[in-house]
Design a protein around this motif. Structure first.
Motif, PDB file in Angstrom:
ATOM      1  N   ASP A 296       0.806  -1.215   0.000  1.00  0.00           N
ATOM      2  CA  ASP A 296       0.000   0.000   0.000  1.00  0.00           C
ATOM      3  C   ASP A 296       0.838   1.264   0.000  1.00  0.00           C
ATOM      4  O   ASP A 296       0.365   2.330  -0.387  1.00  0.00           O
ATOM      5  CB  ASP A 296      -0.930   0.005   1.212  1.00  0.00           C
ATOM      6  N   SER A 305      -4.721  -1.819  -2.090  1.00  0.00           N
ATOM      7  CA  SER A 305      -4.164  -0.775  -1.224  1.00  0.00           C
ATOM      8  C   SER A 305      -5.256   0.155  -0.730  1.00  0.00           C
ATOM      9  O   SER A 305      -5.292   0.524   0.458  1.00  0.00           O
ATOM     10  CB  SER A 305      -3.095   0.018  -1.984  1.00  0.00           C
ATOM     11  N   ARG A 309      -6.265   0.663   3.255  1.00  0.00           N
ATOM     12  CA  ARG A 309      -6.235   1.973   3.908  1.00  0.00           C
ATOM     13  C   ARG A 309      -7.613   2.361   4.435  1.00  0.00           C
ATOM     14  O   ARG A 309      -7.738   2.909   5.533  1.00  0.00           O
ATOM     15  CB  ARG A 309      -5.703   3.026   2.929  1.00  0.00           C
TER      16      ARG A 309
END
Length: 322
Positions: A296, A305, A309
């Protein structure tokens, strides 16, 4: 060297980019490469990170551990910050031997803007010049300062999360253990992003990723040996340096632990979450299918990614009430 173990597949989108990344940084870090890699693995200029963002940055120089040099903290705060909100104490990654306090700061700034947290990132001493316990003691000293200066920072002392990725995740886990055992600041949570936890480097996943991916088995040997020297793999390794060695993970703040399926740290991170549950604790575990170490960070716009997040941010919202 190619591992004798079969390896799980990489995510199609991430795997297509892994070759180019390998040409840039290579999968394996040897001791004689540390100095050169330090010039590569640093965060971008803070001015670039803050461009167009309603976030301010300032620094504080604070006392380090007893007998050690002063420490530098970077503090990020929204321009319209409402005092008395949550705080994130951040510890950067880099295998215990590289990186600076701005590595990973892009995610911190996102949280500052989205959640109105005050984020504090510590510049700790690196191995091998400063072996254990220097890094974790520096990080703990920074946390104590944050807890003692919540009024200046605009933080609710009941809403401080310690966070870190890779080596920073291992140090964050060590700081949480130190705070528990020393009667230090009471943390609201610990956000451990593919944390580096076990100096023994002897899980199945640590053998699977040898000469492939990012931060392979040999790199892991390099980082741990720099930190621990001859104590490594002996009974003289502290649980604060290698939290995977801790049998008692009770009375810790709620943990978020995530890791990729195609990386060295997979099995030790899963085991750490399992030990927390065994001890009656609170842990949320995610294993991102097909991700490699740091996926990420290197490719933040990849679908996996973005999902990773977003999931971390949702956990922070829940834990911090932000």
């Amino acid at each position: 060297m190619t591992s004798k173990y079969r390896v799980p597949p990489f995510d199609a989108e991430l795997g297509a980019t892994l070759g180019a990344l390998g040409d840039l940084i290579g999968p394996t870090l040897m001791p004689d490469m540390i100095a050169g890699m330090r010039d590569t693995l640093v965060g971008p200029p803070v001015e670039d990170l803050l461009a167009g963002r309603p976030v301010t940055h300032f620094e504080r120089t604070i006392p380090g551990p007893v007998g050690a040099p002063d420490l530098t903290l970077s503090i990020f705060r929204r321009v319209d910050h409402v005092p008395g909100g949550p705080g994130i104490y951040h510890i950067h990654g880099g295998g215990m031997v590289m990186g600076d306090r701005f590595l990973g700061a892009d995610a911190l700034i996102d949280w500052v803007e989205l959640l109105d947290v005050v984020a504090v990132s510590v510049e700790y001493r690196l191995a091998p010049e400063h072996p254990d316990p220097a890094p974790v003691e520096d990080c703990y000293a920074g946390l104590e300062w944050v807890a003692a200066n919540v009024d200046e920072l605009g933080i609710d002392p009941r809403k401080i999360v310690v966070a870190g990725a890779s080596a920073g995740g291992g140090l964050a886990a060590g700081v949480a253990l130190l705070s528990r055992d020393r009667g230090g600041p009471i943390l609201a949570g610990q956000l451990l992003i593919y944390p580096m936890l076990d100096d023994r480097n002897d899980t199945v996943s640590s053998h699977q990723f040898d000469g492939i991916g990012v931060w392979d088995r040999t790199s892991n040997d390099t980082g741990w040996s720099a930190l621990l020297g001859e104590r490594r793999k002996t009974d003289h390794v502290s649980i604060y340096a290698a939290p995977a060695r801790a049998a008692d993970l009770s009375n810790l703040p709620p943990a978020f632990i995530d890791v990729a399926s195609a990386e060295v740290f997979r099995d030790e991170d899963i085991a750490y979450a399992s030990t927390i549950w065994k001890c009656g604790g609170d842990a949320e575990l995610h294993v991102w299918p097909g991700g490699f170490h740091g996926f990420d960070i290197f490719f933040p716009q990849a679908a996996l990614s973005l999902l990773a997040r977003e999931t971390r941010t949702r956990w922070l919202r829940r834990i911090l009430g932000a």
